[in-house]
Design a protein around this motif. Structure first.
Motif, PDB file in Angstrom:
ATOM      1  N   ILE A   1       0.882  -1.161   0.000  1.00  0.00           N
ATOM      2  CA  ILE A   1       0.000   0.000   0.000  1.00  0.00           C
ATOM      3  C   ILE A   1       0.923   1.215   0.000  1.00  0.00           C
ATOM      4  N   GLY A   2       1.046   1.835  -1.140  1.00  0.00           N
ATOM      5  CA  GLY A   2       1.990   2.936  -1.291  1.00  0.00           C
ATOM      6  C   GLY A   2       3.405   2.418  -1.135  1.00  0.00           C
ATOM      7  N   THR A   3       4.277   3.273  -0.665  1.00  0.00           N
ATOM      8  CA  THR A   3       5.667   2.857  -0.447  1.00  0.00           C
ATOM      9  C   THR A   3       5.984   2.672   1.028  1.00  0.00           C
ATOM     10  N   ASP A   4       5.020   3.011   1.897  1.00  0.00           N
ATOM     11  CA  ASP A   4       5.274   2.974   3.340  1.00  0.00           C
ATOM     12  C   ASP A   4       4.814   1.704   4.036  1.00  0.00           C
ATOM     13  N   PHE A   5       3.943   0.917   3.379  1.00  0.00           N
ATOM     14  CA  PHE A   5       3.348  -0.208   4.089  1.00  0.00           C
ATOM     15  C   PHE A   5       3.213  -1.396   3.146  1.00  0.00           C
ATOM     16  N   GLU A   6       3.723  -2.535   3.583  1.00  0.00           N
ATOM     17  CA  GLU A   6       3.519  -3.766   2.829  1.00  0.00           C
ATOM     18  C   GLU A   6       3.465  -4.937   3.794  1.00  0.00           C
ATOM     19  N   TYR A   7       2.770  -5.981   3.353  1.00  0.00           N
ATOM     20  CA  TYR A   7       2.734  -7.171   4.193  1.00  0.00           C
ATOM     21  C   TYR A   7       2.622  -8.423   3.346  1.00  0.00           C
ATOM     22  N   ASN A   8       3.149  -9.498   3.928  1.00  0.00           N
ATOM     23  CA  ASN A   8       3.060 -10.841   3.363  1.00  0.00           C
ATOM     24  C   ASN A   8       2.264 -11.667   4.354  1.00  0.00           C
ATOM     25  N   LEU A   9       1.486 -12.591   3.833  1.00  0.00           N
ATOM     26  CA  LEU A   9       0.815 -13.507   4.744  1.00  0.00           C
ATOM     27  C   LEU A   9       0.735 -14.894   4.138  1.00  0.00           C
TER      28      LEU A   9
ATOM     29  N   THR B   1       4.134 -10.933   7.843  1.00  0.00           N
ATOM     30  CA  THR B   1       5.314 -10.094   7.945  1.00  0.00           C
ATOM     31  C   THR B   1       4.871  -8.713   7.508  1.00  0.00           C
ATOM     32  N   VAL B   2       4.956  -7.770   8.427  1.00  0.00           N
ATOM     33  CA  VAL B   2       4.485  -6.417   8.171  1.00  0.00           C
ATOM     34  C   VAL B   2       5.684  -5.476   8.119  1.00  0.00           C
ATOM     35  N   LYS B   3       5.742  -4.690   7.039  1.00  0.00           N
ATOM     36  CA  LYS B   3       6.784  -3.676   6.911  1.00  0.00           C
ATOM     37  C   LYS B   3       6.098  -2.325   6.869  1.00  0.00           C
ATOM     38  N   ALA B   4       6.359  -1.520   7.885  1.00  0.00           N
ATOM     39  CA  ALA B   4       5.824  -0.167   7.958  1.00  0.00           C
ATOM     40  C   ALA B   4       7.017   0.776   8.053  1.00  0.00           C
ATOM     41  N   GLY B   5       7.250   1.525   6.997  1.00  0.00           N
ATOM     42  CA  GLY B   5       8.452   2.365   6.955  1.00  0.00           C
ATOM     43  C   GLY B   5       9.680   1.480   6.982  1.00  0.00           C
ATOM     44  N   ASP B   6      10.543   1.689   7.962  1.00  0.00           N
ATOM     45  CA  ASP B   6      11.754   0.874   8.097  1.00  0.00           C
ATOM     46  C   ASP B   6      11.579  -0.283   9.074  1.00  0.00           C
ATOM     47  N   ASN B   7      10.429  -0.367   9.741  1.00  0.00           N
ATOM     48  CA  ASN B   7      10.185  -1.419  10.740  1.00  0.00           C
ATOM     49  C   ASN B   7       9.632  -2.666  10.070  1.00  0.00           C
ATOM     50  N   LEU B   8      10.188  -3.809  10.417  1.00  0.00           N
ATOM     51  CA  LEU B   8       9.749  -5.100   9.888  1.00  0.00           C
ATOM     52  C   LEU B   8       9.454  -6.013  11.068  1.00  0.00           C
ATOM     53  N   THR B   9       8.221  -6.536  11.133  1.00  0.00           N
ATOM     54  CA  THR B   9       7.855  -7.440  12.219  1.00  0.00           C
ATOM     55  C   THR B   9       7.142  -8.658  11.653  1.00  0.00           C
ATOM     56  N   GLU B  10       7.302  -9.785  12.346  1.00  0.00           N
ATOM     57  CA  GLU B  10       6.603 -11.008  11.964  1.00  0.00           C
ATOM     58  C   GLU B  10       5.683 -11.407  13.107  1.00  0.00           C
TER      59      GLU B  10
ATOM     60  N   ASP C   1      -1.405  -6.135  15.776  1.00  0.00           N
ATOM     61  CA  ASP C   1      -1.135  -4.755  16.184  1.00  0.00           C
ATOM     62  C   ASP C   1       0.368  -4.537  16.251  1.00  0.00           C
ATOM     63  N   ASN C   2       0.808  -3.467  15.618  1.00  0.00           N
ATOM     64  CA  ASN C   2       2.232  -3.166  15.570  1.00  0.00           C
ATOM     65  C   ASN C   2       2.443  -1.727  16.049  1.00  0.00           C
ATOM     66  N   GLY C   3       1.940  -1.415  17.232  1.00  0.00           N
ATOM     67  CA  GLY C   3       2.069  -0.050  17.751  1.00  0.00           C
ATOM     68  C   GLY C   3       1.100   0.893  17.059  1.00  0.00           C
ATOM     69  N   ASN C   4       1.625   1.783  16.217  1.00  0.00           N
ATOM     70  CA  ASN C   4       0.787   2.752  15.499  1.00  0.00           C
ATOM     71  C   ASN C   4       0.062   2.129  14.315  1.00  0.00           C
ATOM     72  N   ASP C   5       0.504   0.978  13.870  1.00  0.00           N
ATOM     73  CA  ASP C   5      -0.075   0.318  12.702  1.00  0.00           C
ATOM     74  C   ASP C   5      -0.843  -0.910  13.142  1.00  0.00           C
ATOM     75  N   LYS C   6      -1.958  -1.166  12.477  1.00  0.00           N
ATOM     76  CA  LYS C   6      -2.791  -2.317  12.836  1.00  0.00           C
ATOM     77  C   LYS C   6      -3.315  -2.954  11.555  1.00  0.00           C
ATOM     78  N   LEU C   7      -3.394  -4.261  11.565  1.00  0.00           N
ATOM     79  CA  LEU C   7      -3.916  -5.037  10.448  1.00  0.00           C
ATOM     80  C   LEU C   7      -4.982  -5.978  10.996  1.00  0.00           C
ATOM     81  N   THR C   8      -6.198  -5.902  10.456  1.00  0.00           N
ATOM     82  CA  THR C   8      -7.227  -6.853  10.854  1.00  0.00           C
ATOM     83  C   THR C   8      -7.363  -7.891   9.753  1.00  0.00           C
TER      84      THR C   8
END
Length: 115
Positions: free
Chosen positions: A54-62, A77-86, A100-107
């Motif tokens: 989604i744009g250049t700031d947010f991407e995810y794999n599932l 695996t969620v990438k928001a800006g420079d942060n990458l979390t699994e 939930d990844n702090g300021n970012d959330k995926l339902t």
């Protein structure tokens, strides 16, 4: 007679290999700083990774891994800006789950559509 047996065996083998893997419809909502930014829907085969940006700031794999007839494990695996979390989440089919990844959330809402 041998030709008929050969054709029958070929038909049985061909039908056995045509069974489809489990497939899922995954409805998602992506929130950034509490604001909904996208609601993509994906068709995903079991054990296969799907990706969306989604744009250049947010991407995810599932990846959806079936557990039993009522639940699946979803690995994101969620990438928001420079942060990458699994995240590994067990979800019940047709019930919304949240990553939930702090300021970012995926339902996620996983619906089994084929088996």
């Amino acid at each position: 007679m041998q030709v008929k047996i050969g054709l029958l065996l070929a038909a049985v083998l061909a039908s056995g290999s045509s069974f489809a893997a489990d497939a899922y419809k995954v409805s998602t909502s992506v929130f950034k700083d509490g604001e909904l930014i996208a609601s993509p829907v994906m068709l995903v085969n079991a054990e296969e990774m799907a990706s969306i940006a989604i744009g250049t700031d947010f991407e995810y794999n599932l990846t959806v891994k079936p557990s039993n007839e009522h639940t699946a494990k979803v690995i994101t695996t969620v990438k928001a800006g420079d942060n990458l979390t699994e995240h590994k989440t067990t979800v019940a089919y047709d019930k919304e789950a949240t990553v939930d990844n702090g300021n970012d959330k995926l339902t996620l809402l996983v619906r089994k559509i084929a088996s």
